[in-house]
Every structure is written in structure tokens, then in C-alpha cells.
Design a protein around this motif. Structure first.
Motif, mmCIF file in Angstrom:
data_model
loop_
_atom_site.group_PDB
_atom_site.id
_atom_site.type_symbol
_atom_site.label_atom_id
_atom_site.label_comp_id
_atom_site.label_asym_id
_atom_site.label_seq_id
_atom_site.Cartn_x
_atom_site.Cartn_y
_atom_site.Cartn_z
ATOM 1 N N SER A 102 -11.769 -44.252 5.928
ATOM 2 C CA SER A 102 -11.879 -42.803 6.050
ATOM 3 C C SER A 102 -10.531 -42.123 5.818
ATOM 4 C CB SER A 102 -12.427 -42.430 7.431
ATOM 5 O OG SER A 102 -12.573 -41.038 7.567
ATOM 6 N N GLU A 105 -9.906 -42.171 2.130
ATOM 7 C CA GLU A 105 -10.687 -41.134 1.455
ATOM 8 C C GLU A 105 -10.009 -39.779 1.593
ATOM 9 O OE1 GLU A 105 -14.056 -38.198 0.965
ATOM 10 O OE2 GLU A 105 -12.671 -38.501 2.622
ATOM 11 N N SER A 106 -9.501 -39.492 2.804
ATOM 12 C CA SER A 106 -8.797 -38.226 3.035
ATOM 13 C C SER A 106 -7.493 -38.165 2.244
ATOM 14 C CB SER A 106 -8.524 -38.061 4.533
ATOM 15 O OG SER A 106 -7.792 -36.897 4.794
ATOM 16 N N ARG A 109 -7.933 -37.253 -1.370
ATOM 17 C CA ARG A 109 -8.267 -35.845 -1.585
ATOM 18 C C ARG A 109 -7.118 -34.898 -1.246
ATOM 19 N NH1 ARG A 109 -13.665 -35.200 -2.598
ATOM 20 N NH2 ARG A 109 -15.088 -36.837 -1.913
ATOM 21 N N THR A 110 -6.248 -35.284 -0.296
ATOM 22 C CA THR A 110 -5.268 -34.310 0.215
ATOM 23 C C THR A 110 -3.815 -34.756 0.111
ATOM 24 O OG1 THR A 110 -5.377 -35.178 2.494
ATOM 25 C CG2 THR A 110 -6.983 -33.484 1.880
ATOM 26 N N THR A 118 -10.176 -33.052 -6.505
ATOM 27 C CA THR A 118 -11.456 -33.721 -6.274
ATOM 28 C C THR A 118 -12.540 -32.761 -5.814
ATOM 29 O OG1 THR A 118 -10.864 -34.257 -3.979
ATOM 30 C CG2 THR A 118 -10.274 -35.858 -5.678
ATOM 31 N N GLY A 119 -12.159 -31.663 -5.153
ATOM 32 C CA GLY A 119 -13.150 -30.737 -4.644
ATOM 33 C C GLY A 119 -14.148 -31.441 -3.750
ATOM 34 N N ASP A 120 -15.436 -31.144 -3.956
ATOM 35 C CA ASP A 120 -16.498 -31.812 -3.202
ATOM 36 C C ASP A 120 -17.099 -32.972 -3.975
ATOM 37 O OD1 ASP A 120 -16.213 -29.999 -1.111
ATOM 38 O OD2 ASP A 120 -17.622 -28.570 -2.000
ATOM 39 N N GLU A 121 -16.452 -33.351 -5.075
ATOM 40 C CA GLU A 121 -16.981 -34.419 -5.917
ATOM 41 C C GLU A 121 -17.003 -35.736 -5.164
ATOM 42 O OE1 GLU A 121 -16.054 -36.355 -10.349
ATOM 43 O OE2 GLU A 121 -14.733 -34.827 -9.472
ATOM 44 N N ALA A 122 -18.104 -36.470 -5.288
ATOM 45 C CA ALA A 122 -18.220 -37.763 -4.623
ATOM 46 C C ALA A 122 -17.207 -38.744 -5.194
ATOM 47 C CB ALA A 122 -19.638 -38.309 -4.791
ATOM 48 N N GLY A 149 -17.601 -42.472 3.649
ATOM 49 C CA GLY A 149 -17.942 -41.419 2.703
ATOM 50 C C GLY A 149 -17.845 -41.805 1.245
#
Length: 503
Positions: A102, A105-106, A109-110, A118-122, A149
Motif C-alpha cells: 500500500s 502504491e502511494s 502516485r505521490t 497517474t490520476g485515478d488510473e488503475a 489496490g
């Protein structure tokens, strides 16, 4: 967004699918610098778990930390019941890995060079696992990253992925006469080596061997122990000394003659020749493991005339002693990846790319199997429903497989996967592609519409008679019906064999 994730023992590397290119993603470390990995560590501070660079920062402040926790997964009996203690916190191993995943994953994205893109893209990922990972390791890894996720497209053996990177980088080294590649994958905690036969972009794994307890961690212990002896200290190396030994080891170049490590505040100098002599048995151990692939007879081995190259990947292969020893033994066909720590992640990204054209075939073609809990969730059992060697039916007909048993749990949790093959014990080997998970309430009291995913299977006595019926048509579509024979209650599902990833 498609990516490849090399979940490593000491470092985790992620590569991106980018229009035919597969660059490693860079992350912001705890000092704000860009690096091409996330440390695979966890720490506890004030009852809260921290991971990656946050864990490094917490450890610098004195927080208890656990490193190389991936090695816990190498236990053949590993299950969802296994726990790990980090400081004041005891938590299931799968939760520890899910927490790390997790945070990864964060970070993508950040706190990476993709931040804000990445936006909300899976995040669709192919995950790497050691070639000889036990069933429990594969299932826990799959579960943890899904919980975090990620949309897991599939799992692939790490040396098989590195073979993709090799032929992508060195396509001209493969000829019609020399088309065998041995991938020598010496990572932080495990050693795997695979013999891969290459035909264009098709790869067939002829054999894989490995040692789940051999890796860079062992070289770190040797160097830390040598520093202790030089300093006149007794006992085992501390975690801090092992960290420093790892950092020093990673800076060793072919020109290095000695290294200095701080022991209890004082410098200890270790001659590199002494360190290499002490490490010699570790390298020889890896060569002994690899030896069957070079026997020169049968499908499990290669002859010298067929061998295009031995490809060195994995962070520990960066120690100059490793390529030097192999070149002394095998000559000029030994190649070291220019990005040994990222090679596997790049290969996984190639596997995740539907446009790459790369395909992997293990020694057996794929079969369909199911992971399920045993012993009231205390163990993980794998059943092969149909082996990859089974002949598919003719168009218009189907292959049917039926099994019956008395239910021993109140809830059946079936995790269906596609597998390359199974070993002599019936455990899956090679890469795994997950299909779907089905929860079947064996206990009629659970058929009230409640969320079954939130429940854990419980052991029961005198359960209903259950029938599993699998019908496989000519297109490899698997139709499943799981029926309570006593009441007629049933659950239907379908697995589409075309959903397998490129790998």
C-alpha cells in the motif's frame, strides 16, 4: 497504467510500460533524493507501522525495524496464520506485506517521477516471485498486493522475467545455433537460475533451480563479521552494522582493494582479498545449484554449443567477485545486466505490455488450479483441476471433470489461477495468472446475503456433500458449478483462458 513490480528482499523496483520502453520508476527517498527503488523494510513507531523510506527515517530515530521480511515467505509451510513482530506490534505476515504494498502504491502516485500523472488510473501490475517460491508465498504475495489496490495481471518467476529483459536488450546474441540463455539471478535474499530457450520473442523455460536461502544478505553478514574480527570484537553483527556493510559492499568496484567499516565508532579496514576468500563458498554454492542446467543432456540442460549466454542479474550479482568467478569458469559468454537491480522489473513490465509480443511458455503448457484454505484457514492447499498436458476437446465438445467431497468448513473460498505446471508434490511452479475468487457458503446459515469476503472459513463436522464440476470447451473457457448436493444450492462461474497475461 501498466507496470512490473520486483518485490525484492532488500529493495523493491518498479518499471513502467511506456510505448515500447520500460524505464525504472524513480522515487523520492527520505532525504529528497531520487533513487530507483523503495527499501523493503518496515518499522514501528508509537504503535503505527511505517514502510519504505518512512521506515528508514523512523529507524534513524531509534524505532524498531524489520528487514528482509520477504524471507519469511520462503518457508514451505507459510500461511495466512503466520505473524511477524515489529517492535510493540504483532501482525499477520500478509498484513505486513499488504502495508508495504500500500505504501508502494502511494509512493508511485505521490512520491515518484510519475507523481501527479497517474490520476485515478488503475495500477495494473505483473508481480515477480522467486522461481521456487512455495505455494503460500505466491498466494500471500498475490493477496497482499491486491489488498493494496493493485490490479494484478499475473505473477511471473523472476529469472523468467529477466530473460525477457536480456533478449530485449541483446537480441543479436541469440542465433539459430545458440539460443539458450541461463539467467543467474542472485538477489538480496534468494538465488534462482533458469535455463530458457529463445525463439524470437517466444521463451520456453526448460528448467529452473534455486536456493531460497542464498543472497546478498549472506554476503553482508560475511563482510560485517570480517569487520568485527578486524576490530577485535566478538559476537554477531548488529542490524546497524549489517546496514553499513551492505552500503559499503554496494560501492565495491573491480578496482577496490580494501574497504573501511565503522565498528562501535572506530574504523575497521578489511582487505578485499580476505573478504572474497570468505565469500568464495557462497559463490561456489550458487554454481553448484546451477550445475544441472549445464549437464549437456536432455531438455533440462544445455550444451556449450547451444548456450548464447549466462546473464547475471539481481543486486548481489553486482559484487565483482560474482562475474569474475563465472567468467573464469565459462568465458566470454557471461553477461552482467547494466541494470542488475532493475532487470527483473523491466522484464515484468515487458510481460505486462500487451504490445510487446513477448510470450513465455514453461516446460508444461498452462493448467487450471485452485488455491483454497485447509485446516480452518491454518494452511493453504493447491489443487490442480486440469493439467497443462491435458488435450483440449474438439470444437462443439467439452472436457468435464467432477469431484465430490464432504465439506469440512462452513465456507469454501476458491481462488482460481492458471499455472505453467506443477512439481512432483503437486505444488504450482512457473508463473501464475489469477482468474477469479469464488466464495461458496457451505453452511446454509451463511446464505442470507451477507458479505462472505469479510468472513474466515471455520472448521465444521458433518458438512454437506459438495460437487465441483468443471466443463472446459475448445476455446479454453472453463465453466464451473459448485453444488450442495444435499439441497441443490449451487454457485456458477466462468474462467476465460484468453485472460492470461502476455507472460
Amino acid at each position: 497504467m501498466r507496470i512490473g513490480i520486483d518485490f525484492g528482499t532488500t529493495r523493491t523496483v518498479v518499471a513502467l510500460v511506456d510505448r515500447g520502453n520500460y524505464p525504472a520508476i524513480s522515487f523520492d527517498d527520505h532525504n529528497g533524493d531520487a533513487v530507483d527503488y523503495v527499501p523493503t523494510i518496515a518499522a514501528e513507531r508509537d504503535g503505527v507501522m511505517r514502510y519504505g523510506f518512512d521506515a528508514l527515517a523512523a529507524a534513524a530515530g531509534g524505532a524498531p525495524v524489520t528487514r528482509s521480511f520477504k524471507r519469511h515467505l520462503a518457508d514451505p509451510g507459510v500461511s495466512f496464520d503466520d505473524t511477524v513482530r515489529v517492535g510493540a506490534v504483532t501482525l499477520p505476515l500478509v498484513d505486513l506485506i499488504a502495508g508495504f504494498a500500500s505504501s508502494l502504491e502511494s509512493a508511485i502516485r505521490t512520491a515518484s517521477n510519475l507523481a501527479g500523472e497517474t490520476g485515478d488510473e488503475a495500477l495494473q501490475a505483473v508481480l515477480g516471485v522467486p522461481a521456487h517460491a512455495p505455494t503460500g508465498q505466491r498466494m500471500l504475495t498475490l493477496e497482499a498486493f491486491a489488498r493494496a489496490g493493485f490490479e494484478v495481471l499475473g505473477m511471473m518467476n523472476e529469472p523468467s522475467a529477466a530473460a525477457f529483459e536480456y533478449t530485449h536488450r541483446y537480441p543479436r546474441s541469440i542465433t539459430s545455433r545458440r539460443n539458450d540463455v541461463i539467467v543467474f539471478d542472485l538477489g538480496g535474499g534468494t538465488f534462482d537460475t533458469s535455463l530458457v530457450r529463445v525463439d524470437g520473442r517466444e521463451h520456453r523455460v526448460l528448467s529452473s533451480v534455486g536456493d531460497p536461502r542464498l543472497g546478498g544478505d549472506d554476503f553482508d553478514e560475511v563482510l560485517a563479521g570480517a569487520a568485527l574480527r578486524t576490530a577485535g570484537r566478538a559476537g554477531s553483527p548488529s542490524a546497524e552494522l549489517l546496514d553499513e556493510a551492505r552500503a559499503v559492499k554496494e560501492q565495491i568496484s573491480p578496482q577496490t582493494r580494501r574497504v573501511t567499516i565503522e565498528v562501535d565508532g572506530a574504523p575497521a579496514t578489511v582487505a578485499l582479498d580476505d573478504f572474497y576468500r570468505a565469500c568464495g563458498p557462497l559463490v561456489e554454492r550458487a554454481l553448484d545449484v546451477m550445475e544441472p542446467l549445464l549437464a549437456g543432456s536432455g531438455l533440462d540442460s544445455t550444451s556449450d554449443t547451444d548456450l548464447a549466454g549466462i546473464y547475471l542479474v539481481g543486486g548481489a550479482s553486482g559484487l565483482p567477485l560474482v562475474p569474475r568467478t563465472l567468467r573464469e569458469r565459462f568465458g566470454r559468454r557471461v553477461h552482467r545486466s547494466p541494470h542488475p537491480s532493475a532487470s527483473t522489473a523491466i522484464g515484468l513490465a515487458i510481460a505486462a505490455d500487451p504490445e510487446s509480443g513477448y510470450r513465455l511458455f514453461d516446460r508444461l503448457t498452462r493448467g487450471i488450479g485452485v488455491f483454497r484454505e485447509g485446516d480452518a484457514g491454518g494452511s493453504i492447499v493447491f489443487d490442480l483441476v486440469v493439467g497443462g498436458s491435458a488435450r483440449l476437446p474438439e470444437p462443439g465438445s467439452s472436457l468435464e471433470i467432477t469431484r465430490r467431497y464432504r465439506a469440512a468448513h462452513d465456507l469454501g473460498r476458491f481462488r482460481f489461477v492458471e499455472v505453467s505446471g506443477v512439481d512432483e508434490r503437486g505444488a504450482p511452479q512457473g508463473d501464475i495468472a489469477p482468474f477469479t475468487e469464488i466464495d461458496v457458503p457451505f453452511d446454509a446459515a451463511l446464505r442470507d446475503g451477507r458479505d462472505l469476503a469479510a468472513l474466515e472459513p471455520r472448521r465444521t463436522d458433518g458438512g454437506p456433500l459438495i460437487e465441483e464440476r468443471y466443463r472446459i470447451d475448445a476455446n479454453r473457457v472453463v465453466h464451473i458449478r459448485i453444488t450442495d448436493i444435499d439441497t441443490g444450492y449451487h454457485v456458477d462461474a466462468r474462467l476465460d483462458g484468453q485472460r492470461a497475461p502476455t507472460a
